[in-house]
Design a protein around this motif. Structure first.
Motif, PDB file in Angstrom:
ATOM      1  N   GLU A  38     -46.415  55.165 -65.030  1.00  0.00           N
ATOM      2  CA  GLU A  38     -47.097  56.410 -65.369  1.00  0.00           C
ATOM      3  C   GLU A  38     -48.592  56.217 -65.121  1.00  0.00           C
ATOM      4  N   LYS A  40     -52.200  57.135 -65.193  1.00  0.00           N
ATOM      5  CA  LYS A  40     -53.060  58.042 -65.936  1.00  0.00           C
ATOM      6  C   LYS A  40     -54.239  57.257 -66.491  1.00  0.00           C
ATOM      7  N   ASN A  41     -55.187  57.946 -67.101  1.00  0.00           N
ATOM      8  CA  ASN A  41     -56.329  57.285 -67.725  1.00  0.00           C
ATOM      9  C   ASN A  41     -55.875  56.512 -68.959  1.00  0.00           C
ATOM     10  N   HIS A  42     -56.242  55.238 -69.015  1.00  0.00           N
ATOM     11  CA  HIS A  42     -55.982  54.420 -70.203  1.00  0.00           C
ATOM     12  C   HIS A  42     -57.278  53.953 -70.851  1.00  0.00           C
ATOM     13  N   SER A  43     -58.377  54.080 -70.149  1.00  0.00           N
ATOM     14  CA  SER A  43     -59.676  53.633 -70.651  1.00  0.00           C
ATOM     15  C   SER A  43     -60.414  54.774 -71.336  1.00  0.00           C
ATOM     16  N   TYR A  61     -57.937  57.370 -61.619  1.00  0.00           N
ATOM     17  CA  TYR A  61     -57.770  57.125 -63.045  1.00  0.00           C
ATOM     18  C   TYR A  61     -58.539  55.872 -63.454  1.00  0.00           C
ATOM     19  N   ILE A  63     -58.387  52.789 -65.838  1.00  0.00           N
ATOM     20  CA  ILE A  63     -57.374  52.144 -66.676  1.00  0.00           C
ATOM     21  C   ILE A  63     -57.938  51.002 -67.523  1.00  0.00           C
ATOM     22  N   ASP A  68     -63.295  48.701 -73.561  1.00  0.00           N
ATOM     23  CA  ASP A  68     -61.954  48.922 -74.089  1.00  0.00           C
ATOM     24  C   ASP A  68     -61.471  47.734 -74.918  1.00  0.00           C
ATOM     25  N   LEU A 112     -50.340  44.103 -67.642  1.00  0.00           N
ATOM     26  CA  LEU A 112     -50.093  45.536 -67.750  1.00  0.00           C
ATOM     27  C   LEU A 112     -48.618  45.745 -68.067  1.00  0.00           C
ATOM     28  N   THR A 115     -45.394  50.567 -67.745  1.00  0.00           N
ATOM     29  CA  THR A 115     -45.945  51.858 -67.330  1.00  0.00           C
ATOM     30  C   THR A 115     -47.243  51.715 -66.557  1.00  0.00           C
ATOM     31  N   LYS A 117     -50.016  50.191 -67.951  1.00  0.00           N
ATOM     32  CA  LYS A 117     -51.105  50.265 -68.916  1.00  0.00           C
ATOM     33  C   LYS A 117     -51.560  48.849 -69.273  1.00  0.00           C
ATOM     34  N   VAL A 119     -52.511  45.861 -71.419  1.00  0.00           N
ATOM     35  CA  VAL A 119     -52.240  45.607 -72.833  1.00  0.00           C
ATOM     36  C   VAL A 119     -52.784  44.263 -73.315  1.00  0.00           C
TER      37      VAL A 119
END
Length: 488
Positions: A38, A40-43, A61, A63, A68, A112, A115, A117, A119
């Protein structure tokens, strides 16, 4: 600033125009269609880029950034001047990003989830291990593409001398060994921007690594080659430097679009000063700061087609590029030590297609395009150079050059929230570290791109690898972007 930034990002007020886990279960998997991805923006940090009209349909995006806090490692700081990187897909569906942190003299490993992202983050090579040597661009070798590995090559460029070697890093390296480095002496000590292994298909049975020397001294920046007749041998091969014609041709003698015969002459020295002296004696071409290198993807013939940038400098401008150039090198299929060199993009020709070039630095080459990223040196002597860092798309088939996007961090919102200053001397940010991740994540036309946010500074970013002292660190922020929709 985090809270304000998050609110601004969510409301669209910020301008958005447009790499301790010791698990060895990681591999590079190509062509995997992973439906849980997925993008998308994570940051909480916005993407400060302006897309050009023709590229309005691409998606960008953010990320990860230096501000963060990752869920599994909240104390990890994505350090200053993030640069070269490589991505692996793990057996459990997660991903591992190996990412140079240039101005902190270190290398990070970022996990990551399935998805995509981020982590978790950790440092697997710290400034003690590198002797405070900047880790600039990097390249990941994998069994699928190169016939050996996975192993990550990192260019030791500026900082302490004489530790500017090619660093070799195991992506599975334990964080407890972060202060231990392995270098490759046979590849020589240069002002190394990157060491790029060629595909296993380019020359069957051989290991070839191209090395860019980001120097502007008397010997210039050189294009070097390490070659072994054994696949995966990184220690026992020979070192060569590229000589153009009879060796009397200078960089500024090259005529755009004209082929020049080259040969790689063997170099017997491997230490910094001795290499420079030998290169001058053997008439190795003196470019003006050779930066990044990449080869064309696709067939074996395509893999022998190499592109590299010289970023240029105001000194030596009488014989070498000032504003920057891109070169094409085609190695002979029967002898990798010979080939043809062509100057394809010339930033010093103010009437040419590359007239806007302002210090081209990193380069990524796909099947049909070269993506060229700028690190502006701040020239103010010509209006066509007065822009922030561009990302260019160069069509390898028809020679067309287009601007994809521009770093755009000098908005009122960016300044008000501490990301930039309208008059900061480091106001020009750098675009860097671009890699094609399409096959690794199973999403077509998808790339990673990094912004070195030179004017975004915070004491919270200091000494992120936990080694050395704050004096050996930098306080600049870094931003990791995903770009989707660019043609390959």
């Amino acid at each position: 600033m985090k809270t304000i930034s998050k609110i601004l990002a969510l409301t669209g007020l910020i301008t958005f125009m447009s790499c301790d886990s010791d698990d060895n279960s990681t591999e590079n998997i190509s062509g995997t269609n992973n439906s849980v991805i997925e993008l998308k923006n994570h940051s909480i940090t916005p993407a400060f880029v302006t897309k050009q009209t023709e590229f309005n349909n691409i998606e960008v995006y953010t990320i990860l950034s230096s501000e963060d806090a990752l869920t599994e490692s909240p104390n990890f700081v994505y350090g200053s001047m993030a640069d070269g990187c490589g991505l692996l897909r793990n057996n459990d569906g997660t991903f591992t990003l190996i990412n140079n942190i240039e101005a902190d003299y270190s290398i990070a490993r970022i996990t990551l989830d399935a998805t995509f992202k981020p982590v978790k983050g950790e440092y697997i090579l710290n400034s003690d291990a590198t002797g405070n040597t900047a880790q600039c661009s990097g390249s990941l070798a994998t069994p699928e593409e190169h016939g050996y590995g996975p192993v990550y090559f990192s260019g030791g460029e500026w900082g302490a001398m004489p530790t500017n070697n090619v660093f070799m890093v195991d992506p599975y390296k334990a964080t407890s060994d972060a202060s231990v480095a392995e270098v490759l002496p046979a590849m020589g000590q240069w002002t190394i921007e990157n060491a790029v292994p060629l595909s296993k298909n380019a020359f069957e049975g051989k290991t070839i690594v191209m090395i860019g020397d980001d120097s502007r001294g008397d010997a210039g920046g050189q294009l070097a080659m390490y070659m072994s007749n054994t696949v995966g041998d990184l220690h026992n091969g020979n070192l060569y430097g590229m000589k153009v014609g009879d060796g009397t041709i200078t960089d500024n003698d090259l005529i755009t679009g004209t082929e020049y015969a080259v040969e790689f002459v063997q170099l017997n020295q491997t230490t910094y000063n001795e290499l420079n002296t030998e290169s001058i004696a053997k008439k190795v071409m003196a470019f003006n700061r050779v930066e990044d290198i990449d080869y064309r993807k696709g067939t074996a013939a395509a893999n022998r087609e190499i592109y590299f940038n010289a970023t240029g400098h105001s000194s030596n401008s009488d014989t070498r590029t000032k504003y920057g150039r891109t070169y094409k090198l085609v190695l002979d299929e029967n002898n990798p030590l010979t080939g043809k060199l062509t100057l394809v993009l010339n930033g010093d020709d103010l009437a040419g297609k590359a007239k806007t070039f302002h210090s081209p630095d990193n380069i990524l080459v796909t099947e049909n395009y070269a993506y060229i990223q700028e690190d502006p040196n701040g020239y103010v002597d010509d209006m066509v150079k007065q822009h922030d860092a561009y990302l260019y798309q160069y069509n390898l088939n028809n020679g067309e050059l287009k601007v994809v996007l521009e770093s755009a961090h000098r908005t009122t919102q960016a300044v008000d929230n501490g990301y930039a200053s309208f008059d900061d001397r480091w106001g020009k940010w750098e675009l860097t570290g671009m890699i094609d991740i399409s096959d690794v994540i199973g999403e077509p036309d998808t790339f990673l791109l990094i912004q070195q946010a030179h004017s975004w500074k915070s004491d919270a970013f200091l000494n992120p690898d936990g080694a050395g002292t704050d004096a050996n660190s930098n306080s600049e922020g870094s931003i990791l972007l995903v770009v989707k929709g660019l043609a390959r």
